[in-house]
Design a protein around this motif. Structure first.
Motif, PDB file in Angstrom:
ATOM      1  N   GLU A  19       2.506 -34.189   0.848  1.00  8.54           N
ATOM      2  CA  GLU A  19       1.770 -33.565   1.946  1.00  8.54           C
ATOM      3  C   GLU A  19       0.342 -34.102   2.079  1.00  8.54           C
ATOM      4  OE1 GLU A  19       1.705 -29.382   1.149  1.00  8.54           O
ATOM      5  OE2 GLU A  19       0.397 -29.593  -0.575  1.00  8.54           O
ATOM      6  N   GLU A  20      -0.154 -34.750   1.037  1.00 14.66           N
ATOM      7  CA  GLU A  20      -1.517 -35.281   1.077  1.00 14.66           C
ATOM      8  C   GLU A  20      -1.595 -36.677   1.668  1.00 14.66           C
ATOM      9  OE1 GLU A  20      -3.555 -34.897  -2.643  1.00 14.66           O
ATOM     10  OE2 GLU A  20      -2.847 -32.859  -2.931  1.00 14.66           O
ATOM     11  N   TYR A  21      -0.454 -37.355   1.819  1.00 15.89           N
ATOM     12  CA  TYR A  21      -0.443 -38.707   2.373  1.00 15.89           C
ATOM     13  C   TYR A  21      -0.754 -38.621   3.873  1.00 15.89           C
ATOM     14  CZ  TYR A  21       2.357 -40.039  -1.760  1.00 15.89           C
ATOM     15  OH  TYR A  21       2.817 -40.260  -3.026  1.00 15.89           O
ATOM     16  N   ASN A  22      -1.609 -39.457   4.339  1.00 13.60           N
ATOM     17  CA  ASN A  22      -1.927 -39.559   5.766  1.00 13.60           C
ATOM     18  C   ASN A  22      -2.292 -38.216   6.401  1.00 13.60           C
ATOM     19  OD1 ASN A  22      -1.279 -42.366   5.739  1.00 13.60           O
ATOM     20  ND2 ASN A  22       0.875 -41.776   5.776  1.00 13.60           N
ATOM     21  N   ALA A  23      -3.030 -37.418   5.675  1.00 13.65           N
ATOM     22  CA  ALA A  23      -3.438 -36.110   6.199  1.00 13.65           C
ATOM     23  C   ALA A  23      -4.370 -36.289   7.393  1.00 13.65           C
ATOM     24  CB  ALA A  23      -4.137 -35.301   5.104  1.00 13.65           C
ATOM     25  N   ALA A  24      -4.148 -35.495   8.404  1.00 18.84           N
ATOM     26  CA  ALA A  24      -4.982 -35.565   9.610  1.00 18.84           C
ATOM     27  C   ALA A  24      -6.341 -34.915   9.388  1.00 18.84           C
ATOM     28  CB  ALA A  24      -4.260 -34.890  10.766  1.00 18.84           C
ATOM     29  N   LEU A  25      -6.397 -33.990   8.439  1.00 15.67           N
ATOM     30  CA  LEU A  25      -7.633 -33.254   8.200  1.00 15.67           C
ATOM     31  C   LEU A  25      -8.024 -33.362   6.736  1.00 15.67           C
ATOM     32  CD1 LEU A  25      -9.756 -31.288   9.362  1.00 15.67           C
ATOM     33  CD2 LEU A  25      -8.241 -29.423   8.734  1.00 15.67           C
ATOM     34  N   LEU A  26      -9.263 -33.772   6.476  1.00 17.79           N
ATOM     35  CA  LEU A  26      -9.794 -33.870   5.115  1.00 17.79           C
ATOM     36  C   LEU A  26     -11.102 -33.100   5.052  1.00 17.79           C
ATOM     37  CD1 LEU A  26      -9.237 -37.686   4.522  1.00 17.79           C
ATOM     38  CD2 LEU A  26      -7.763 -35.804   3.780  1.00 17.79           C
ATOM     39  N   ASP A  27     -11.493 -32.702   3.850  1.00 16.96           N
ATOM     40  CA  ASP A  27     -12.772 -32.000   3.726  1.00 16.96           C
ATOM     41  C   ASP A  27     -13.923 -33.011   3.795  1.00 16.96           C
ATOM     42  OD1 ASP A  27     -13.052 -33.170   1.214  1.00 16.96           O
ATOM     43  OD2 ASP A  27     -12.766 -31.310   0.092  1.00 16.96           O
ATOM     44  N   LYS A  28     -15.144 -32.530   3.658  1.00 21.03           N
ATOM     45  CA  LYS A  28     -16.299 -33.410   3.826  1.00 21.03           C
ATOM     46  C   LYS A  28     -16.393 -34.491   2.749  1.00 21.03           C
ATOM     47  CE  LYS A  28     -19.684 -30.427   1.524  1.00 21.03           C
ATOM     48  NZ  LYS A  28     -20.931 -29.693   1.708  1.00 21.03           N
ATOM     49  N   TYR A  29     -15.603 -34.365   1.659  1.00 23.15           N
ATOM     50  CA  TYR A  29     -15.582 -35.364   0.601  1.00 23.15           C
ATOM     51  C   TYR A  29     -14.351 -36.271   0.694  1.00 23.15           C
ATOM     52  CZ  TYR A  29     -19.091 -32.212  -1.232  1.00 23.15           C
ATOM     53  OH  TYR A  29     -20.203 -31.436  -1.371  1.00 23.15           O
ATOM     54  N   GLY A  30     -13.598 -36.155   1.784  1.00 23.81           N
ATOM     55  CA  GLY A  30     -12.427 -36.993   1.985  1.00 23.81           C
ATOM     56  C   GLY A  30     -11.184 -36.541   1.240  1.00 23.81           C
ATOM     57  N   ARG A  31     -11.162 -35.279   0.831  1.00 21.56           N
ATOM     58  CA  ARG A  31     -10.023 -34.753   0.072  1.00 21.56           C
ATOM     59  C   ARG A  31      -9.142 -33.873   0.956  1.00 21.56           C
ATOM     60  NH1 ARG A  31     -13.871 -32.107  -4.327  1.00 21.56           N
ATOM     61  NH2 ARG A  31     -14.257 -31.019  -2.389  1.00 21.56           N
ATOM     62  N   PHE A  32      -7.883 -33.784   0.561  1.00 21.72           N
ATOM     63  CA  PHE A  32      -6.941 -32.897   1.238  1.00 21.72           C
ATOM     64  C   PHE A  32      -7.337 -31.454   0.942  1.00 21.72           C
ATOM     65  CE2 PHE A  32      -2.917 -30.489   1.246  1.00 21.72           C
ATOM     66  CZ  PHE A  32      -2.476 -30.785   2.521  1.00 21.72           C
ATOM     67  N   PRO A  33      -7.527 -30.618   1.955  1.00 26.36           N
ATOM     68  CA  PRO A  33      -7.977 -29.249   1.726  1.00 26.36           C
ATOM     69  C   PRO A  33      -6.877 -28.358   1.125  1.00 26.36           C
ATOM     70  CG  PRO A  33      -8.024 -29.768   4.078  1.00 26.36           C
ATOM     71  CD  PRO A  33      -7.471 -30.942   3.373  1.00 26.36           C
ATOM     72  N   TYR A  34      -7.238 -27.646   0.104  1.00 32.01           N
ATOM     73  CA  TYR A  34      -6.323 -26.748  -0.604  1.00 32.01           C
ATOM     74  C   TYR A  34      -5.667 -25.747   0.342  1.00 32.01           C
ATOM     75  CZ  TYR A  34      -5.027 -22.842  -3.631  1.00 32.01           C
ATOM     76  OH  TYR A  34      -4.347 -21.831  -4.251  1.00 32.01           O
ATOM     77  N   TYR A  35      -6.409 -25.230   1.280  1.00 31.76           N
ATOM     78  CA  TYR A  35      -5.865 -24.191   2.168  1.00 31.76           C
ATOM     79  C   TYR A  35      -4.738 -24.704   3.067  1.00 31.76           C
ATOM     80  CZ  TYR A  35      -8.881 -26.055   5.890  1.00 31.76           C
ATOM     81  OH  TYR A  35      -9.485 -26.857   6.815  1.00 31.76           O
ATOM     82  N   LEU A  36      -4.589 -26.024   3.200  1.00 30.22           N
ATOM     83  CA  LEU A  36      -3.496 -26.583   3.993  1.00 30.22           C
ATOM     84  C   LEU A  36      -2.245 -26.867   3.153  1.00 30.22           C
ATOM     85  CD1 LEU A  36      -5.325 -29.137   6.317  1.00 30.22           C
ATOM     86  CD2 LEU A  36      -4.456 -26.861   6.888  1.00 30.22           C
ATOM     87  N   SER A  37      -2.358 -26.720   1.854  1.00 26.42           N
ATOM     88  CA  SER A  37      -1.238 -27.028   0.966  1.00 26.42           C
ATOM     89  C   SER A  37      -0.136 -25.979   1.048  1.00 26.42           C
ATOM     90  CB  SER A  37      -1.733 -27.112  -0.482  1.00 26.42           C
ATOM     91  OG  SER A  37      -0.659 -27.372  -1.346  1.00 26.42           O
ATOM     92  N   ARG A  38       1.103 -26.442   0.953  1.00 21.60           N
ATOM     93  CA  ARG A  38       2.242 -25.522   0.892  1.00 21.60           C
ATOM     94  C   ARG A  38       2.391 -24.946  -0.517  1.00 21.60           C
ATOM     95  NH1 ARG A  38       6.858 -29.068   2.139  1.00 21.60           N
ATOM     96  NH2 ARG A  38       5.365 -30.664   1.676  1.00 21.60           N
ATOM     97  N   GLN A  39       1.827 -25.617  -1.517  1.00 22.75           N
ATOM     98  CA  GLN A  39       1.952 -25.184  -2.908  1.00 22.75           C
ATOM     99  C   GLN A  39       0.581 -24.707  -3.359  1.00 22.75           C
ATOM    100  OE1 GLN A  39       1.447 -25.065  -6.115  1.00 22.75           O
ATOM    101  NE2 GLN A  39       3.470 -24.604  -6.843  1.00 22.75           N
TER     102      GLN A  39
END
Length: 72
Positions: A19-39
């Motif tokens: 789910e983190e591959y090619n994410a459309a939305l990242l936080d200000k540090y370029g990371r996948f946001p936890y709140y968007l995770s299914r797990q």
């Protein structure tokens, strides 16, 4: 052991964090946001539990044992 995980699509996607591959939305540090995770339950090690139940027997230095904790 890896083939067993690959055979279970949900576990494989969790293990690889697909789910983190090619994410459309990242936080200000370029990371996948936890709140968007299914797990979101980090206290449920699903892949590790699967591996242990299916014969994984990790060996630790100096004969130390794995610490298995229950969070239920």
């Amino acid at each position: 052991m890896l083939k067993k995980v690959e055979q279970n699509r949900d576990l494989w996607e969790l293990f690889t964090k697909k789910e983190e591959y090619n994410a459309a939305l990242l936080d200000k540090y370029g990371r996948f946001p936890y709140y968007l995770s299914r797990q979101r339950n980090v206290f449920e090690p699903e892949v590790s539990e699967f591996l242990l139940k299916n014969g994984l027997n990790p060996e630790y230095p100096e004969g130390k044992k794995i610490c298995r904790m229950s969070y239920s």
